[in-house]
Design a protein around this motif. Structure first.
Motif, short mmCIF file in Angstrom:
data_model
loop_
_atom_site.label_atom_id
_atom_site.label_comp_id
_atom_site.label_asym_id
_atom_site.label_seq_id
_atom_site.Cartn_x
_atom_site.Cartn_y
_atom_site.Cartn_z
N ALA A 154 -40.28 16.62 -40.03
CA ALA A 154 -39.55 17.65 -40.46
C ALA A 154 -38.57 17.16 -41.44
N VAL A 155 -37.95 17.38 -42.22
CA VAL A 155 -37.13 17.59 -43.78
C VAL A 155 -35.62 18.20 -43.91
N PHE A 156 -34.72 17.69 -44.64
CA PHE A 156 -33.08 17.85 -44.12
C PHE A 156 -33.27 18.66 -45.98
N THR A 157 -32.58 20.03 -45.80
CA THR A 157 -31.94 20.06 -47.14
C THR A 157 -30.76 20.51 -47.25
N GLY A 158 -29.39 21.22 -48.27
CA GLY A 158 -28.62 21.88 -47.92
C GLY A 158 -28.86 22.87 -48.32
N GLU A 159 -28.21 24.19 -48.36
CA GLU A 159 -28.33 25.76 -49.16
C GLU A 159 -28.62 24.97 -50.26
N GLY A 160 -27.77 24.14 -50.94
CA GLY A 160 -27.57 23.88 -52.37
C GLY A 160 -28.99 23.63 -52.84
N GLY A 161 -29.47 22.61 -52.33
CA GLY A 161 -30.91 21.99 -52.40
C GLY A 161 -32.07 22.94 -52.87
N THR A 162 -31.61 24.27 -52.53
CA THR A 162 -32.51 25.23 -52.34
C THR A 162 -32.78 25.69 -53.29
N SER A 163 -31.67 25.76 -54.26
CA SER A 163 -32.22 25.88 -56.10
C SER A 163 -32.84 24.87 -56.91
N GLU A 164 -33.14 23.26 -56.18
CA GLU A 164 -33.75 23.22 -57.00
C GLU A 164 -35.37 23.57 -56.95
N GLY A 165 -35.95 22.98 -58.13
CA GLY A 165 -37.37 23.48 -58.23
C GLY A 165 -38.03 22.86 -57.55
N ASP A 166 -37.89 21.19 -56.58
CA ASP A 166 -38.75 20.65 -55.60
C ASP A 166 -38.72 21.54 -54.37
N PHE A 167 -37.75 21.92 -53.95
CA PHE A 167 -37.83 23.20 -52.92
C PHE A 167 -38.72 23.79 -52.82
N HIS A 168 -38.74 24.54 -54.09
CA HIS A 168 -39.57 25.56 -53.98
C HIS A 168 -41.33 24.61 -54.21
N GLU A 169 -41.56 24.26 -54.96
CA GLU A 169 -42.65 23.75 -55.31
C GLU A 169 -43.08 23.11 -54.02
N ALA A 170 -42.35 22.23 -53.05
CA ALA A 170 -42.75 22.31 -51.90
C ALA A 170 -43.53 22.47 -50.68
N LEU A 171 -42.32 23.89 -51.25
CA LEU A 171 -42.83 25.27 -49.60
C LEU A 171 -44.03 25.25 -50.03
N ASN A 172 -43.98 25.74 -52.08
CA ASN A 172 -45.47 25.83 -52.05
C ASN A 172 -46.63 25.20 -51.88
N VAL A 173 -46.96 24.13 -51.75
CA VAL A 173 -47.53 22.88 -51.32
C VAL A 173 -47.54 23.52 -50.53
#
Length: 668
Positions: A154-173
């Motif tokens: 389980a990994v946490f982020t805030g709604e602000g963090g979902t705008s970072e590229g790492d969020f989208h990269e990690a979800l895709n991987v």
């Protein structure tokens, strides 16, 4: 997010099959972090702790997720997830000493608040850059999957963090690799002071999962039973059917981003509305209404928890202020590693540099069953330089993994593999592309052992260098970006023999290693290389030629440029030193030669300012000045990006200028 004034503030609680004992446990799981926070806010005002990020009003998420997971499953929390640490049963005095920067904490006073991890409790803390921890979760989950362990992460982020590229990269991987990662978004209304209306345009952040083919859910983050029951069901399902799941928890941040920020930017009616949805007071009322808890019992629980807090605080306050020495600090930058040198066999074969790297990598894969190779096109295609050609047939797609084009997430995933007990080699398709993964390299891999004793068993292969007409985005020699960063090791071989032996050492070494491979040398340099596995220690330069008049120090392609000059001008008597390892660096060999010859020239392919030659020159001037008969000379590429056209590239590189500069130092 929806304004709670539009809906009734009272929750609909469903007990399902939960026992009264379990229902009470959930209450205490929220109450304890709340009472700790209230005490911390007092201590903050008294100046006894330096900073605080409040999660008041969000306790149901941390508590519910943590209790839904098994103790051996990793959780990667953020600032407002005190409930994760408390409900993993970390002794409170250790948390308190962590916040006071004392030795019983988790970072030896080197980092603050929740910027720490602990293998003992399977928690991996955040860094301030937020995004990399999402990719780290991918790597941890990948290790579980490869080891056939039915665990989720389980990994946490805030709604602000979902705008970072790492969020989208990690979800895709995670989606492409079917990784059992529970991505938890705490949508609490504000990124510092920026409301959600200024952060994203989609109606629900959970909808972002759809773009990655990922199951997603929206959960009322202030309803402890909804959080616990739904996450428990998801976790059980993910263990049996590994896949990523995205969960958006709707909640609200009722205090400032950190206490100094305040909340003046929050409309008063919005704050009041969310206070009515307090997860603890509402759940307490429910338990009392159900006859599961009484006011007297609740008051008694408060007394017991507050007494525990005070006792652990006293223990923390009594602990001495942390002290350290220069040796203590320097010795913790890297995980201690003593190489047991594996000597080469006598049987050799002539190999090109590229073949030696491929052979060394293959033999390491045979030696370590827990070693995983990741990179763009490294599997069926064999990599753009064909170094991993045929690997997939021998080792399979689990261990030789094509990646999406997302360097940051893959560097982070490599870190996750290391956290979960595996080894990783990542191929940057070109060393230039390390910029896209720069943040996790220099802020995560490099700093983790110093910060919380977690090594990064990661090698990043860096095809680099000019002379092949590849232009400004495929020809850089960017080693100095990384030698500047404490915690990284940097290796740069010039010969096939060295490349094979040093790569084996890099993979054995539990610390992060940047392994530079010059593209122009891949197929142009040949050498007899032992056929079996062998290692070469880091920090040992190679003295290729010996002479009396001058010391030539170089590495990479510069070694071959210098050799050409010395072969063409046999009258020049020179020590020629191939550094091979840039971090650590062999000062002993360099200084011994300087003291003998009294003249030094340093040749590098990188541009001059801020490069290896600059620091090495400064060290020689500081430590060997009385032995010098001439100023130390640096020869390097022009202070421009590297151009494409052949004549421009030749003019950029220092090869054709080296001889004249050498003569100038000799004549001084």
């Amino acid at each position: 997010m929806a304004n709670p004034t539009e809906t009734a503030p009272i929750f609909k609680y469903s007990k399902d099959n939960l026992s009264n004992e379990e229902l009470l446990k959930l209450y205490l799981a929220m109450l304890k972090p709340r009472l700790i926070e209230e005490k911390m806010l007092i201590l903050l005002r008294q100046g006894k702790i330096s900073k605080w990020f409040s999660g008041i009003g969000q306790e149901a998420i941390s508590a519910g997720v943590t209790l839904a997971l098994q103790k051996e499953e990793y959780i990667l929390p953020m600032h407002r997830n005190l409930g994760v640490f408390v409900n993993r049963d970390i002794p409170l005095y250790r948390l308190f000493t962590q916040w006071q920067g004392k030795a019983s904490g988790f970072t030896k006073g080197r980092d603050r608040s929740f910027h720490f991890g602990t293998q003992e409790f399977n928690i991996v803390g955040m860094i301030s850059h937020l995004g990399p921890q999402l990719g780290v979760a991918d790597g941890i989950a990948l290790a579980h999957k490869l080891k056939n362990e039915k665990n989720i992460t389980a990994v946490f982020t805030g709604e602000g963090g979902t705008s970072e590229g790492d969020f989208h990269e990690a979800l895709n991987v995670a989606s492409v690799w079917d990784l059992p990662v529970l991505f938890c978004i705490e949508n609490n209304g504000y990124g510092l002071s920026t409301p959600t209306t200024e952060q994203y345009r989609c109606e629900n952040l959970a909808d972002r999962g759809l773009g990655y083919g990922m199951e997603s859910h929206i959960i009322d983050g202030n309803n402890i039973l909804e959080v616990y029951q739904k996450v428990s069901a998801l976790a059980e399902s993910m263990r049996e059917n590994p896949r990523p799941v995205l969960v958006e928890f709707l909640t609200f941040r009722r205090r400032g981003h950190e206490e100094a920020s305040g909340t003046k930017y929050v409309p008063e009616d919005l704050m009041e509305a969310w206070e009515l949805k307090d997860p603890i007071s509402n759940y307490k009322d429910f338990l009392i209404a159900e006859g599961i808890l009484t006011e007297e019992q609740d008051e008694h629980k408060h007394v017991l928890i507050k007494a525990e807090i005070e006792a652990h605080l006293q223990k923390a306050f009594e602990e001495d202020v942390i002290s350290s020495s220069e040796d203590d600090e320097l010795n913790d930058v890297y995980k201690p590693f003593t190489l047991e040198v594996t000597k080469p066999n006598e049987t050799t074969e002539e190999l090109r540099l590229i073949d030696a790297i491929s052979q060394g990598l293959r033999q390491s894969m045979e030696r370590y069953d827990d070693l995983v190779i990741m990179g763009q096109d490294v599997a069926d295609y064999g990599g753009v330089f064909k170094i991993t050609e045929g690997f997939i047939e021998q080792f399979g797609k689990d261990r030789v993994r094509n990646t999406p084009i997302c360097e940051s997430a893959i560097v982070s995933a490599a870190m996750g593999l290391s956290i979960n007990g595996m080894k990783a080699v990542m191929e940057m398709q070109f060393g230039d592309f390390a910029t896209s993964g720069f943040n996790p390299i220099v802020n995560y891999l490099a700093k983790s052992h110093y910060r919380w004793n977690q090594h990064a068993d990661v090698v990043i292969r860096m095809p680099c260098g000019g002379g092949v007409g590849a232009g400004p985005f495929h020809s850089q020699t960017n080693e100095a970006w990384f030698t500047k960063t404490p915690g990284l090791k940097v290796v740069y071989p010039a010969f096939p023999y060295d490349a094979k032996g040093l790569l084996a050492t890099a993979i054995e070494d539990p610390n992060p290693v940047l392994f530079f491979e010059h593209k122009a040398l891949y197929r142009s340099i040949r050498q007899e290389v032992p056929t079996d596995y062998f290692t070469i220690p880091f920090g040992k330069a190679s003295l290729l030629k010996e002479g009396e008049d001058i010391t030539i120090i170089t590495y990479g392609a510069g070694v071959h440029w210098a050799l050409e000059v010395l072969e063409e001008h046999s009258n020049i008597s020179a020590d020629l030193i191939d550094l091979r390892s840039l971090q650590p660096l062999d000062y002993d060999t360099v200084y011994a030669s300087v003291k003998k010859t009294s003249r030094v020239i340093i040749l590098q392919e990188d541009s001059k300012f801020g490069g290896i030659a600059s620091d090495l020159s400064a060290c020689i001037m500081e430590d060997c000045f009385k032995y010098l008969d001439a100023p130390v000379k640096r020869v390097a590429s022009l202070e421009t990006p590297i151009p494409f056209a052949k004549n421009l590239e030749n003019n950029y590189l220092p090869k054709n200028r080296f001889f004249n500069e050498l003569l100038e130092v000799l004549a001084y």
